[in-house]
Structures are given as structure tokens and as C-alpha cells.
Design an enzyme around this catalytic site. Structure first.
Site, PDB file in Angstrom:
ATOM      1  CB  SER A 211       8.103   7.855   5.383  1.00 54.76           C
ATOM      2  OG  SER A 211       6.797   8.425   5.206  1.00 54.76           O
ATOM      3  CB  CYS A 212       5.395   4.354   5.726  1.00 52.17           C
ATOM      4  SG  CYS A 212       4.806   5.112   6.942  1.00 52.17           S
ATOM      5  CG  ASP A 213       7.021   3.070   0.344  1.00 47.85           C
ATOM      6  OD1 ASP A 213       7.235   4.152  -0.563  1.00 47.85           O
ATOM      7  OD2 ASP A 213       7.561   2.505   0.526  1.00 47.85           O
TER       8      ASP A 213
END
Length: 418
Positions: A5-7
Site C-alpha cells: 500500500s501507499c502512504d
């Protein structure tokens, strides 16, 4: 599929410099996916009209706000974006005790776009998203292939005065208001005991599943996560690294600080490999409503090798052609059932040129360094120009109607010289 996933980050006064809110996100997606940056003006609709999202059709509203979006080119929704009221939203994949649904419904990315099109404040966006979640649910694969890659979503949402963290598990959810300081989210639940809004059945559902005893203090992350919140704080995770990087500049966080964080490879925030940072966004929103917000997008992978280019909402903003992917209409393999039987070429003009330059940077060290320096120089010039608008406002909005496309052309000119 490993949870990738991302941030997403937000910093509010007093953690920022000047009375500004700084929002940032890397969109970490499959490395072969094209991310486009597109603009849609405000629009009015007749009663009974529908809107076709990625997989399902839903009721349209009477009026949608103007939006600028960074989105995977194959789907309707967006990973991140902003609207004319300076609401910014980014989403993250989260996994927990409740299994994520394969059934086609609204993607978290559809909810990002719907929230931006329909809400003029961050809190209203929370209401819009949760109402749609209750009505239509979330589900469907989040990748352009037949592998079933599904997840629940958390959202970081900001406007001119505050931010909201919204975390979901199926149709259940909790939301926390953030009124100052900074906050970041990665692919874990982060809301603990401070819950400012919630699904009316969220606690009872957890109790019925045996996840909560109904007596101890309710902690959303502990109850709905696979793991305890102690693991969220564990060192080495991107969430922790992101928090540390924000902490380091606390009181002095600027757009440059946020860009540096998104470019940070040691922390894993700038992701490389099968999943990589395919697009990045940084927004600067003055708390003073008389001043414009400036939204920077890369529209290209790896922020370290990309230029953050500015977009400002003005009345006659033009279409962003150079960062818009080809459209295949009803013939798109995503629209036909069975879906994903083939993958068309979705590369936009900037992506094609950036791909060539990225290969040069990779292969020729000296040449690569010079190109990167020229890209940074262009970025710096743009940010200096934007500082004028952020501090004093806009006198001639029509001169900014092509701000983003013009910046893209300047970036491509830098490539041409290389």
C-alpha cells in the site's frame, strides 16, 4: 498478494510554516500501471441521472464540484486528488479481521472521487463516503487483471481548517478529527480510542463477532485489525518512518518537506519493485480562504525522477491533455465481461517521454545526474512562482488556466534537451 500500500500525510498548523495545510501522498501501485492526472470542471445534472463508476452505476447528484485527480488510467475513481473547495483526499488499502469483498461494488478509489465531487468540506466528505459505503458497499478487484486483489480502505481527508481520518471495514467505519499537528497513514488501521464519528452498529458488530467484550475501552485499531496496535508502532514500518520524518520537521513543514518525504527511498515510502510509487501529489492549502490552494502532481512514476507540477483551480482551467490516457470507451476490456481479457496501451504523452528519460537516468550516471538537476531546477522555479500566489492571491486567473499543461510542456522540453 502481500499487503502493499501507499502512504498519505497531512500537516496542519502549528506543525507547518505559515498558516498552511500541507497534504501529500504517494500512490503505490503495480509497476506497469499508468497513472494519469485529469481535470473535470463543475457540472450540473438532471434528476434521475446515473454515474458509471468503475464497476457499478449509482445515482448522480444535482451538482458536482470541479476536481483534479491522479488516477490509475483503467478505472473511474482516483488514488488522490483535490476539489475547487480545497478538499484533498487520499486512500490506503487496509486489511483486518473482516475479509475484503470480491463482489463488484464501489472501489475505495471511486469513493475518493465521489467524496471530492460531492463535498465542500473534509467533514462533509466523511459523510458522503460513509453514506455511499452504507448504500453500495465496497468491493471488486483493485488491479487491472483477473487476480482478485481486494481490500478495505482508509482515507485521509483535509480542507482549509482541519483533517479527518476515516477507516473502514466492510460497511462499518470510524472517523477521527485532526485539528492540528500532523498525521500519516499507511496500510494499517490507526484510529484507536479517539473516535469522533462512527457507524451506529460498528461496536455491536464487533461484540457479536467476539472481537470486543463490550466492557473494555473500545479501540478501533485493536478490535478490527489482524494485529494489536503495538505492531503499528513497531519500528521499521513505513508508517513509523513517515511519522519520524514528519516529526523531524515539526513546526517547519513545507511543500518541499513533503516532497522530500515522498522521495525517501530508505524508508520504503518511495516504493520500488513490483509495487512502486506510480504517481505523487503534494497540496499547499492556505487557511485564509482568500488565497488559492496549489496542487502539485507528478503524473509519472518515482517522485525521485519526476517533477512536481502545479495546478490551481481557476474558472476557465483547460483539459490536461498531455497527462490524459487514451480512452477506449465501451470497447475497453475493463468494461466488457468477462473483464480484463486484454490490456490496452494506456500510456499518456508525458508518461511515454518520461519512460525514455528514466531509462537514460538508470543507464548513464553523469547524463542522468544532469537531467535530474534540470528537472529539480524547473520544479524550484515553479514553486517560487507559486509562492507569489500562495502569499498574495491571484490577480489574473485566466493566465493560470493552462498552468499544469504549460508546466508539463516545460518538463518535456527538459527531456528534449537531454
Amino acid at each position: 498478494m502481500l499487503p502493499s500500500s501507499c502512504d498519505t500525510f497531512v500537516a496542519l498548523p502549528p506543525s507547518t510554516e505559515g498558516q498552511r495545510i500541507i497534504f501529500g501522498k504517494n500512490s503505490d501501485r503495480p509497476c506497469d500501471e499508468v497513472q494519469e492526472v485529469v481535470y473535470f470542471p463543475a457540472n450540473n445534472y438532471d434528476a434521475g441521472e446515473k454515474v458509471e463508476c468503475t464497476y457499478i452505476e449509482i445515482e448522480q447528484v444535482a451538482h458536482t464540484y470541479a476536481v483534479v485527480l491522479s488516477k490509475p488510467a483503467w478505472l473511474w475513481g482516483a488514488e488522490m486528488g483535490a476539489n475547487e473547495h480545497q478538499v484533498c483526499i487520499g486512500n490506503e488499502a487496509v486489511w483486518g479481521k473482516e475479509s475484503a469483498d470480491d463482489d463488484e461494488a464501489l472501489l475505495g478509489m471511486d469513493l475518493v472521487r465521489l467524496g471530492l465531487e460531492r463535498a465542500n468540506t473534509a467533514e462533509k466528505a466523511v459523510d458522503v463516503i460513509t453514506e455511499l459505503l452504507g448504500k453500495y458497499g465496497q468491493g471488486g478487484t483493485c488491479m487491472e487483471d483477473e487476480s482478485s486483489f481486494t481490500y478495505h480502505n482508509s482515507f485521509l481527508i483535509s480542507d482549509r481548517k482541519e483533517a479527518w481520518l476515516l477507516e473502514t471495514s466492510g460497511k462499518h467505519w470510524a472517523a477521527e478529527r485532526v485539528e492540528g499537528g500532523y498525521r500519516n497513514i499507511s496500510n494499517q488501521y490507526g484510529i484507536t480510542t479517539k473516535i469522533d464519528k462512527e457507524h451506529p452498529e460498528m461496536r455491536e458488530y464487533a461484540r457479536s463477532k467476539g472481537w470486543w467484550d463490550g466492557k473494555s475501552q473500545f479501540n478501533f485499531a485493536t478490535v478490527y485489525s489482524f494485529m494489536t496496535t503495538g505492531r503499528i508502532e513497531a519500528s521499521g514500518g513505513r508508517y513509523c518512518e513517515g511519522k519520524k520524518l514528519l516529526q523531524k520537521s515539526d513546526g517547519h513543514i513545507t511543500a518541499e518537506t513533503m516532497m522530500d518525504i515522498l522521495r525517501d527511498k530508505d524508508s520504503g515510502i518511495n516504493m520500488e519493485g513490483m509495487f512502486m510509487s506510480t504517481g505523487s501529489m503534494v497540496s499547499v492549502i492556505p487557511t485564509n480562504p482568500a488565497l488559492p490552494g496549489v496542487h502539485y502532481f507528478t503524473a509519472t512514476p518515482d517522485p525521485e525522477r519526476s517533477v512536481f507540477k502545479p495546478f490551481i483551480f481557476v474558472k476557465n482551467a483547460i483539459e490536461l491533455k498531455e497527462t490524459t490516457s487514451p480512452s477506449y470507451g465501451p470497447d475497453d476490456p475493463v468494461k466488457k465481461k468477462p473483464r480484463f481479457q486484454s490490456k490496452p496501451d494506456r500510456k499518456h504523452e508525458l508518461f511515454v517521454k518520461h519512460e525514455l528519460v528514466a531509462a537514460i537516468i538508470e543507464s548513464y550516471k553523469d547524463r542522468g545526474r544532469k537531467i535530474t538537476e534540470s528537472m529539480r531546477q524547473l520544479e524550484k522555479e515553479k514553486m517560487t512562482q507559486m509562492e507569489e500566489f500562495l502569499s498574495h492571491g491571484i490577480e489574473e486567473p485566466d493566465l493560470l488556466a493552462d498552468l499544469f499543461p504549460r508546466s508539463v510542456k516545460e518538463e518535456m522540453a527538459v527531456y528534449g534537451k537531454s
